[in-house]
Write a protein that holds these residues in place. Structure first.
Motif, PDB file in Angstrom:
ATOM      1  N   LEU A 101      -7.378   6.524  -3.612  1.00 20.99           N
ATOM      2  CA  LEU A 101      -8.482   5.591  -3.910  1.00 20.99           C
ATOM      3  C   LEU A 101      -8.103   4.126  -3.706  1.00 20.99           C
ATOM      4  CD1 LEU A 101     -11.360   6.097  -4.821  1.00 20.99           C
ATOM      5  CD2 LEU A 101     -10.637   5.849  -7.175  1.00 20.99           C
ATOM      6  N   PRO A 102      -6.918   3.696  -4.128  1.00 16.61           N
ATOM      7  CA  PRO A 102      -6.593   2.280  -3.915  1.00 16.61           C
ATOM      8  C   PRO A 102      -6.485   1.864  -2.459  1.00 16.61           C
ATOM      9  CG  PRO A 102      -5.209   3.197  -5.631  1.00 16.61           C
ATOM     10  CD  PRO A 102      -5.954   4.341  -5.000  1.00 16.61           C
ATOM     11  N   PHE A 103      -6.434   2.822  -1.543  1.00 19.19           N
ATOM     12  CA  PHE A 103      -6.369   2.458  -0.132  1.00 19.19           C
ATOM     13  C   PHE A 103      -7.703   1.922   0.380  1.00 19.19           C
ATOM     14  CE2 PHE A 103      -2.421   3.624   1.998  1.00 19.19           C
ATOM     15  CZ  PHE A 103      -1.734   4.210   0.959  1.00 19.19           C
ATOM     16  N   SER A 104      -8.759   2.230  -0.347  1.00 22.75           N
ATOM     17  CA  SER A 104     -10.066   1.768   0.103  1.00 22.75           C
ATOM     18  C   SER A 104     -10.145   0.250  -0.056  1.00 22.75           C
ATOM     19  CB  SER A 104     -11.161   2.454  -0.726  1.00 22.75           C
ATOM     20  OG  SER A 104     -12.393   1.809  -0.548  1.00 22.75           O
ATOM     21  N   LYS A 127       0.836  -1.207   0.000  1.00 20.22           N
ATOM     22  CA  LYS A 127       0.000   0.000   0.000  1.00 20.22           C
ATOM     23  C   LYS A 127       0.867   1.251   0.000  1.00 20.22           C
ATOM     24  CE  LYS A 127      -4.048  -1.857   2.295  1.00 20.22           C
ATOM     25  NZ  LYS A 127      -4.839  -1.908   3.503  1.00 20.22           N
ATOM     26  N   ILE A 128       1.951   1.197   0.746  1.00 17.20           N
ATOM     27  CA  ILE A 128       2.741   2.415   0.943  1.00 17.20           C
ATOM     28  C   ILE A 128       3.620   2.722  -0.273  1.00 17.20           C
ATOM     29  CG2 ILE A 128       4.561   3.465   2.330  1.00 17.20           C
ATOM     30  CD1 ILE A 128       3.530   1.840   4.696  1.00 17.20           C
ATOM     31  N   PRO A 167      11.638  -4.169   6.824  1.00 18.34           N
ATOM     32  CA  PRO A 167      11.953  -3.730   5.462  1.00 18.34           C
ATOM     33  C   PRO A 167      10.951  -4.296   4.473  1.00 18.34           C
ATOM     34  CG  PRO A 167      13.477  -5.431   6.169  1.00 18.34           C
ATOM     35  CD  PRO A 167      12.653  -5.083   7.345  1.00 18.34           C
ATOM     36  N   PRO A 168      10.810  -3.634   3.335  1.00 17.54           N
ATOM     37  CA  PRO A 168       9.867  -4.141   2.321  1.00 17.54           C
ATOM     38  C   PRO A 168      10.409  -5.408   1.679  1.00 17.54           C
ATOM     39  CG  PRO A 168      11.042  -2.208   1.527  1.00 17.54           C
ATOM     40  CD  PRO A 168      11.437  -2.380   2.949  1.00 17.54           C
ATOM     41  N   PRO A 169       9.553  -6.160   1.002  1.00 14.24           N
ATOM     42  CA  PRO A 169      10.020  -7.363   0.299  1.00 14.24           C
ATOM     43  C   PRO A 169      11.009  -6.978  -0.788  1.00 14.24           C
ATOM     44  CG  PRO A 169       7.611  -7.247   0.335  1.00 14.24           C
ATOM     45  CD  PRO A 169       8.115  -5.964   0.885  1.00 14.24           C
ATOM     46  N   GLY A 223      -5.194   2.685 -11.251  1.00 13.91           N
ATOM     47  CA  GLY A 223      -5.011   1.340 -11.784  1.00 13.91           C
ATOM     48  C   GLY A 223      -3.563   0.885 -11.681  1.00 13.91           C
ATOM     49  N   LEU A 224      -2.668   1.802 -11.958  1.00 15.15           N
ATOM     50  CA  LEU A 224      -1.238   1.456 -11.880  1.00 15.15           C
ATOM     51  C   LEU A 224      -0.836   1.139 -10.446  1.00 15.15           C
ATOM     52  CD1 LEU A 224       1.478   1.288 -13.331  1.00 15.15           C
ATOM     53  CD2 LEU A 224       1.769   3.728 -12.967  1.00 15.15           C
ATOM     54  N   ILE A 225      -1.364   1.908  -9.507  1.00 22.69           N
ATOM     55  CA  ILE A 225      -1.045   1.661  -8.092  1.00 22.69           C
ATOM     56  C   ILE A 225      -1.590   0.300  -7.650  1.00 22.69           C
ATOM     57  CG2 ILE A 225      -1.550   2.434  -5.745  1.00 22.69           C
ATOM     58  CD1 ILE A 225      -1.334   5.280  -6.722  1.00 22.69           C
ATOM     59  N   LEU A 226      -2.806  -0.006  -8.097  1.00 20.77           N
ATOM     60  CA  LEU A 226      -3.373  -1.310  -7.741  1.00 20.77           C
ATOM     61  C   LEU A 226      -2.540  -2.440  -8.319  1.00 20.77           C
ATOM     62  CD1 LEU A 226      -7.208  -0.723  -8.224  1.00 20.77           C
ATOM     63  CD2 LEU A 226      -6.039  -1.257  -6.096  1.00 20.77           C
ATOM     64  N   LEU A 227      -2.090  -2.251  -9.547  1.00 19.37           N
ATOM     65  CA  LEU A 227      -1.284  -3.299 -10.189  1.00 19.37           C
ATOM     66  C   LEU A 227       0.025  -3.500  -9.436  1.00 19.37           C
ATOM     67  CD1 LEU A 227      -1.156  -5.106 -12.777  1.00 19.37           C
ATOM     68  CD2 LEU A 227       0.258  -3.334 -13.765  1.00 19.37           C
TER      69      LEU A 227
END
Lengths: 806, 265
Positions: A425-428, A288-289, A371-373, A444-448
């Motif tokens: 929006l993608p946080f919802s 998400k971040i 740490p992130p993946p 859409g790009l963020i969701l992907l």
């Protein structure tokens, strides 16, 4: 375009930016410092939340001697915490009346102290506690009323008696706790013991028998808290303690009734982790971040260089120098764009790397963080170029429009306001990666990206193509817009002017031409959108058919038609030409009406497809149903007026008349058609309607351009609406009476009927045939057109009334 | 050469409405000649020169630079002109050498040719003191020298100077004028706009007097003097302007909606 020139310009711009201290600070220094500082601050704050000792006043604790321990050695009982040492995080102050009164209470029998004096004592202590919390002397207060133990005993006795009498069922009529704390006392309250085989299992409901005594009120301690952060922390901890203590009390009650306390937990859930939960949780969090940060930093990293390279160069006077050089405008734009993209990418990379390092060294100390993946780096790298390109092009176009650096920085806010909703929006939780959402730019790009970071590779692969296409299309349009800005003299050489409404209106009227400008068209559309928004909030929802029809007609006439006509009269010298009213020929009108008929199955199929792509939410579906029911009850003449004629006349004059004319330029008809269709769609409130409106707007706009008239479009719109109305009115009996109709369509809830695919295909073929008629309409330029290349291209030329076609 | 015929330019201005910056301007300039475009502030000189340098597009009329049309062949036009204007600044974060080199390479000059040419140019214009100085730290004179060097680095046949001495002290301005005179000797076609009469008198072979977007007079200094019976250029200039402002019977450019009407009374 010469690549050598582009490379030269890129080299110069990069060198120029690298010599700018401000840019260097924003891009290189800030990320290196920002995240470690943030990480350290977060780590400190988290410690504060965990280790902060809060002070709690407890009143009436002396009543609890016979109950499971709540306090022990002036602290809360250690067994009430996950770890006993956590009890040290609450400093307890037991508040009691003066010692002689307390001694008297011990030495004398309880009955000698009247209830009234106990209540008075409690009230005094309550006031003291309230004052202490309000003054900040303590963070919370826990008060046990003087009859607390007595109520608890009464409750237990009542349960015991019910158990002995063999009544089943749960106690009824329990009121919630007085402080709303929801301690769960009732949930832990004992149910009737299973003394015989006829008794009901625990938790089952059975209406109380007429002779059963009602349950006494459950005892309710009071919890006083303030508004400060410490009070909230104290409240959270106390509620947890009381919940556990309530369980202990409940268990004791069950034991007293001879019931094994284990009966209140008949089911034990055993979880089997298929994956490392900790890793999955981290992937979800970072999923998400990170995409959001990538987009934000790409946008920020693009904006400031864009402002400096365009508006700043304009301000410093070097733009004219460059424009008089052999470099073409497109070479200049591309050179600057590539520079901005590079700086955007570097900004994003540095920020993300700095964040990753911070995550490795600082955040792992925080519970649940780390740490992130590692694979996230790969996905972010893949998305970096398209995201940077998109925002770089947008920023370049905006910055080219600005007259100065200061003005350019003002444009950052609108850009953020448009972009942030798409980022948030993608946080919802309801916003998932599907075909519809993948077509939304940025979101859409963020969701992907999120899907890829979480490891859902198959899902990501499914939607890679639509996201890529949409993103690339937005990039292309942004770059085109940037190039247009650089080709516009009024943008490049705009000078500061004192804004005066009087001057502006006078200028508007004195310089009016036969057609409106694009700015006027956009202004009109925005005005319609804003007016509809406020009207929807102010006007009550119609409750009768007549009200619906009249409201619809009034809104169309007042909000859409009237402003379009007024603007056409005010700002153009040829209102009839602007509204495309001059040509009235029967054949194109009939052809357009016929087109609406043959296109109806395809149109209904498109509506179904849109609804499948973007399913309506519950409230919208309910409202649509309500409106459909009202429409059914509308008299035919009123329905034709409100839902067929009024939309056709008002919307066509407005969007295919005024708005289309505003965007019309010689040789750029498609731009006018697309823009007018988009604005037509935008002014519809619901997404599904908007998309449908855009599709229809494209077709009707094309017809308007080819015929040079708004009348065929009105005919199409009216016939289309009339057929849509039948979708609401078509009763089942008609299909039964005409069984041949069943070969073409079937009943459905939305949009009331659907056509079978052979009918849709046939519809498409017939529509194409009719479209050929419009395609073959002659298109001849006017006599004025040859002079137009030498004129300032910012001013539209008139659509000559003498030529029948555009 | 420069061949301007019927050049017209309109602007839309909030305060002034549809503003005519240039109206039917025509003149020619030949190689080896300095044509002076003389006019007060707001006469339309900068607009005309921006059109000739392809920065702006005319509303009507034609302009040919060395046979290339400014509207249809802007790339070719920019290759054969050097444009110096009070509005053309230097880059703050580039040195003088870097800037001249940059524009030289934009003109397609190979490095092997560019470097010796730049050395010669810097020597001729005495620019050694601003060679390695960033634009932000240059004096006005240095900046103007860099602009001139930038305009000359590709040895264009046509040079356009738009109030090139604006802001310069006497010494630097004189040196610049001498340089321009030398360029004339080299056979360059030079268009020089100014509002300073003395410069026009000393430098220009032919003069066009521009006022409110119109050419009021055109010819050599002697021709203008004899036509108007006035020896002093400044007095001649004032007389022409005053007469024009008072005069009737001159073509008037009016904007009527989408058309431009030329009318006489």
């Amino acid at each position: 375009m010469k690549l050598s020139n582009v490379k030269l310009i890129i080299g110069r711009e990069i060198r120029d930016q690298l010599r700018d201290r401000r840019t260097m600070f924003m891009i290189f220094v800030l990320p290196v410092l920002l995240y470690p500082l943030l990480g350290l601050s977060l780590a400190q704050i988290s410690q504060f939340v965990q280790e902060q000792v809060v002070a709690v006043i407890v009143v009436g604790a002396e009543q609890l001697k016979d109950l499971p321990p709540l306090l022990e050695d002036n602290r809360f009982f250690g067994e009430l915490f996950d770890r006993p040492e956590e009890s040290q995080q609450l400093r307890v102050m037991v508040l009691a009346e003066h010692s002689d009164v307390a001694q008297q209470a011990e030495n004398t029998q309880q009955s000698e102290i009247t209830q009234q004096s106990a209540e008075q004592t409690f009230q005094r202590l309550q006031e003291q506690a309230q004052a202490a919390v309000a003054s900040g002397e303590c963070d919370a207060a826990l008060l046990f009323p003087p009859d607390f133990a007595q109520q608890l005993a009464s409750f237990r006795n009542w349960a015991t008696q019910r158990n002995r009498s063999g009544r089943g069922g749960r106690p009824t009529g329990h009121a919630p706790a007085a402080n709303g704390a929801g301690l769960g006392v009732n949930d832990a309250a004992p149910v009737a013991p299973v003394a015989d085989q006829d008794a009901l299992p625990v938790g089952s409901h059975q209406p109380a028998r007429a002779e059963a005594t009602p349950s006494p009120d459950p005892p309710a301690p009071q919890l006083l808290t303030g508004a400060s952060e410490r009070s909230l922390i104290a409240e959270r901890r106390l509620l947890d303690i009381l919940r556990r203590w309530s369980e202990l009390v409940g268990r004791r009650n069950l034991e007293a009734l001879g019931v094994d306390p284990a009966v209140i937990r008949p089911i034990a859930v055993r979880t089997i982790d298929l994956a490392d939960k900790q890793q999955v949780r981290k992937a979800v969090t970072w999923g998400k971040i990170l995409p959001m940060l990538l987009v934000l930093w790409a946008m920020t990293g693009a904006f400031y260089p864009a402002v400096d390279l365009c508006a700043g160069e304009k301000e410093r006077g070097t733009l004219e120098t460059l424009l008089s050089s052999p470099a073409q405008r497109s070479e200049i734009v591309v050179g600057k764009l590539v520079t901005i993209i590079l700086f955007s990418m570097v900004t994003a990379v540095l920020n993300l790397v700095s964040m990753a390092i911070t995550g490795l060294t600082v955040l792992h100390q925080m519970p649940g963080m780390g740490p992130p993946p590692a694979a996230a780096a790969l996905w972010l790298a893949a998305a970096l170029l398209p995201v940077s390109s998109l925002f770089s092009a947008l920023c370049l176009a905006l910055a080219a429009f600005a007259r100065s650096t200061k003005e350019g920085q003002y444009y950052l806010m609108p850009l953020m306001m448009v972009s942030l909703p798409l980022v948030i929006l993608p946080f919802s939780p309801a916003f998932e990666l599907n075909l519809g959402n993948s077509l939304i730019p940025v979101a859409g790009l963020i969701l992907l990206l999120r899907s890829a970071i979480e490891g859902n590779y198959w899902q990501s692969l499914q939607y890679l193509l639509p996201v890529t296409v949409v993103t690339l299309l937005c990039c292309y349009l942004s770059i085109r817009w940037a190039i247009e800005q650089f080709n516009s003299e009024t943008v490049l050489f705009r000078e500061s002017e004192q804004f005066s409404i009087r001057l502006w209106l006078r200028h508007l009227i004195h310089t009016r031409r036969s057609l409106p400008t694009a700015g006027m068209a956009i202004f009109f559309a925005v005005m319609v959108l804003v007016a509809r928004f406020f009207l929807s909030a102010i006007l009550p929802s119609p409750t009768s058919s007549t009200a619906l029809a009249l409201t619809t007609t009034a809104v169309l006439a007042g909000v859409i038609l009237a402003p379009a006509v007024a603007l056409a009269l005010l700002v153009t010298s040829d209102p009839a030409g602007t509204l495309l009213l001059k040509r009235f020929r029967l054949l194109p009108i009939m052809a357009a009406g016929a087109m609406a008929v043959v296109l109806h199955p395809l149109s209904m199929a498109a509506v179904s497809a849109i609804r499948w792509l973007y399913p309506s939410g519950g409230p919208i579906t309910a409202q649509s149903q309500q409106f459909a029911e009202l429409m059914i009850g509308t008299p035919l003449w009123l329905a034709l007026l409100a839902f067929v004629l009024a939309p056709a006349v008002c919307e066509e004059l407005a969007f295919r008349g005024f708005v289309l004319s505003g965007f019309w330029r010689p040789g750029k008809h498609w731009k006018a058609i697309i823009y007018s269709a988009l604005l037509f769609g935008v002014t519809h409130a619901v997404v599904q309607q908007s998309l449908n409106a855009v599709l229809l707007g494209l077709l009707i706009g094309y017809i308007a351009v080819k015929t040079g008239s708004v009348w065929p479009g009105m005919a199409f719109h009216a016939v289309h609406n009339a057929l849509k109305l039948t979708a609401v009115w078509l009763p089942e009996e008609v299909i039964e009476r005409w069984p041949h109709l069943g070969l073409l369509l079937s009943r459905d809830t939305q949009p009331n009927y659907v056509f079978y695919w052979p009918a849709v295909l046939l519809s498409g073929a017939l529509a194409l045939g009719l479209l050929c008629y419009f395609l073959r309409l002659p298109h001849r330029e006017s006599a004025e057109t040859p002079c137009q290349p030498q004129q300032d291209m910012d001013y539209p030329t008139a659509i000559p009334a003498s030529s029948g076609h555009l | 050469m420069i061949d301007v015929r019927g050049l017209t330019k309109h602007y839309s201005d909030l305060r002034r409405g549809q503003f005519v910056a240039l109206c039917d301007v025509s003149f020619q300039s030949w190689p080896g000649e300095i044509f002076g475009l003389l006019g007060p502030n707001g006469a339309g000189k900068t607009t005309a020169l921006r059109i000739l340098s392809t920065v702006l597009r005319p509303t009507a009329g034609t302009a040919l630079i060395n046979g290339f049309d400014v509207v249809t062949q802007p790339d070719q036009v920019r290759r054969c002109i050097g444009f110096v204007s009070a509005n053309t600044a230097v880059y703050d974060r580039m040195t003088g050498w870097e800037m001249v080199e940059y524009f030289g390479r934009l003109h397609g000059i190979p490095r092997s040719v560019l470097r010796p040419r730049m050395e010669e140019l810097f020597a001729r214009l005495n620019m050694h003191d601003c060679r390695d100085v960033l634009g932000a730290k240059m004096s006005t004179g240095m900046k103007q020298k860099v602009s001139v060097a930038r305009a000359l680095v590709h040895d264009p046949p046509v040079l356009i100077f738009d109030e090139a001495t604006a802001g310069l002290d006497v010494l630097v301005a004189r040196a610049l004028l001498e340089t321009i005179a030398e360029l004339r000797q080299q056979g360059k076609c030079i268009l020089y706009s100014t509002h300073i009469m003395r410069e026009a008198e000393k430098l220009c072979d032919r003069i066009g007097i521009l006022h409110r977007g119109r050419i009021l007079a055109l010819g050599t200094l002697e021709e203008l003097r004899s036509q108007n019976g006035q020896d002093d250029l400044e007095e001649l200039f004032f007389r022409l302007i005053t007469e024009h402002d008072r005069q009737s019977g001159q073509p008037r450019c009016d904007d009527i909606g989408d058309q431009i009407a030329l009318s006489t009374e």
